[in-house]
Write an enzyme that holds these catalytic residues in place. Structure first.
Site, PDB file in Angstrom:
ATOM      1  N   CYS A  81       7.054  -1.859   7.399  1.00 38.92           N
ATOM      2  CA  CYS A  81       6.033  -1.871   6.338  1.00 38.92           C
ATOM      3  C   CYS A  81       5.062  -0.698   6.444  1.00 38.92           C
ATOM      4  O   CYS A  81       4.597  -0.188   5.429  1.00 38.92           O
ATOM      5  CB  CYS A  81       5.240  -3.168   6.392  1.00 38.92           C
ATOM      6  N   HIS A 124       8.413   0.889   0.528  1.00 38.35           N
ATOM      7  CA  HIS A 124       9.277  -0.251   0.242  1.00 38.35           C
ATOM      8  C   HIS A 124       8.677  -1.033  -0.922  1.00 38.35           C
ATOM      9  O   HIS A 124       7.526  -0.830  -1.285  1.00 38.35           O
ATOM     10  CB  HIS A 124       9.426  -1.145   1.484  1.00 38.35           C
ATOM     11  N   HIS A 158       6.811  -1.575 -11.832  1.00 39.73           N
ATOM     12  CA  HIS A 158       7.614  -0.358 -11.711  1.00 39.73           C
ATOM     13  C   HIS A 158       6.752   0.862 -11.403  1.00 39.73           C
ATOM     14  O   HIS A 158       6.909   1.925 -11.989  1.00 39.73           O
ATOM     15  CB  HIS A 158       8.476  -0.132 -12.963  1.00 39.73           C
ATOM     16  N   GLU A 193       3.959 -11.969  -2.145  1.00 43.13           N
ATOM     17  CA  GLU A 193       4.640 -10.708  -1.867  1.00 43.13           C
ATOM     18  C   GLU A 193       6.131 -10.938  -1.645  1.00 43.13           C
ATOM     19  O   GLU A 193       6.960 -10.103  -1.990  1.00 43.13           O
ATOM     20  CB  GLU A 193       4.009 -10.047  -0.637  1.00 43.13           C
TER      21      GLU A 193
END
Length: 193
Positions: free
Chosen positions: A23, A28, A68, A136
């Site tokens: 992370c 990511h 996006h 998440e």
């Protein structure tokens, strides 16, 4: 009474200084789910706390801004920030790291501001933001309440330092929406959606 509306978006980030190397060292993405929980002791003319259709206007539009795109932390390496902005037209820069916890706090402040400046048209009364839940992953989420969103212990969030890219602003129904919210300009709910 509490009501809940679920929103979804896909977003990429890096969470610097966290314990997990995947992370903290790699861009990511996640399929985020955001729950907006509103409350009131009253019902409007339609016998609702707040019409879900009204939540599809500015609240949805601002949450969809993250879709996006890549969310950046203004405290990150300047070369990284420059490269991400050069290679992506959809980005948001935050004054805090884009962890699930900070996403929940930031989205709380955004929705709170929308509600604070909205002129109600259908008998809505004392509609308050109860909390924001940001999922998440399927197994991990963060929930922010008012005291969390405004906590200096968790890092102050200066809303003037939240920056939406030009492409994101162009996609809004009003490209000056964020500037108007920051200035406290009034937004009027439509009579019908």
């Amino acid at each position: 009474m509490l009501i809940r509306k679920l929103f979804k978006f896909e977003n990429a980030h890096i969470v610097r200084a966290c314990s997990t190397r995947r992370c903290s060292e790699n861009i990511h993405g996640h399929s985020y789910k955001v729950e907006v929980l509103l409350e009131s002791n009253y019902l409007d003319n339609g016998q609702m706390v707040y019409d879900f259709g009204l939540m599809k206007l500015y609240i949805k539009e601002l949450i969809d801004s993250f879709d996006h795109g890549i969310t950046l932390w203004s405290g990150d390496d300047p070369a990284y920030l420059e490269a991400m902005k050069k290679h992506s037209n959809r980005w948001i820069e935050l004054p805090v790291s884009p962890s699930a916890e900070q996403f929940a706090r930031v989205i709380y402040l955004i929705v709170e501001r929308v509600l604070a400046v909205t002129q109600m048209q259908n008998g809505e009364r004392e509609v308050m933001l109860h909390s924001i839940i940001v999922h998440e992953t399927d197994t991990g989420y963060a929930q922010a309440f008012k005291e969390d969103a405004h906590s200096t212990l968790m890092g102050e969030i200066d809303m003037k330092r939240i920056v939406f890219s030009e492409q994101i602003r162009r996609e809004w129904s009003d490209s000056a929406l964020w500037a108007k919210l920051l200035a406290g300009e009034s937004i009027e709910n439509p009579l019908k959606v």
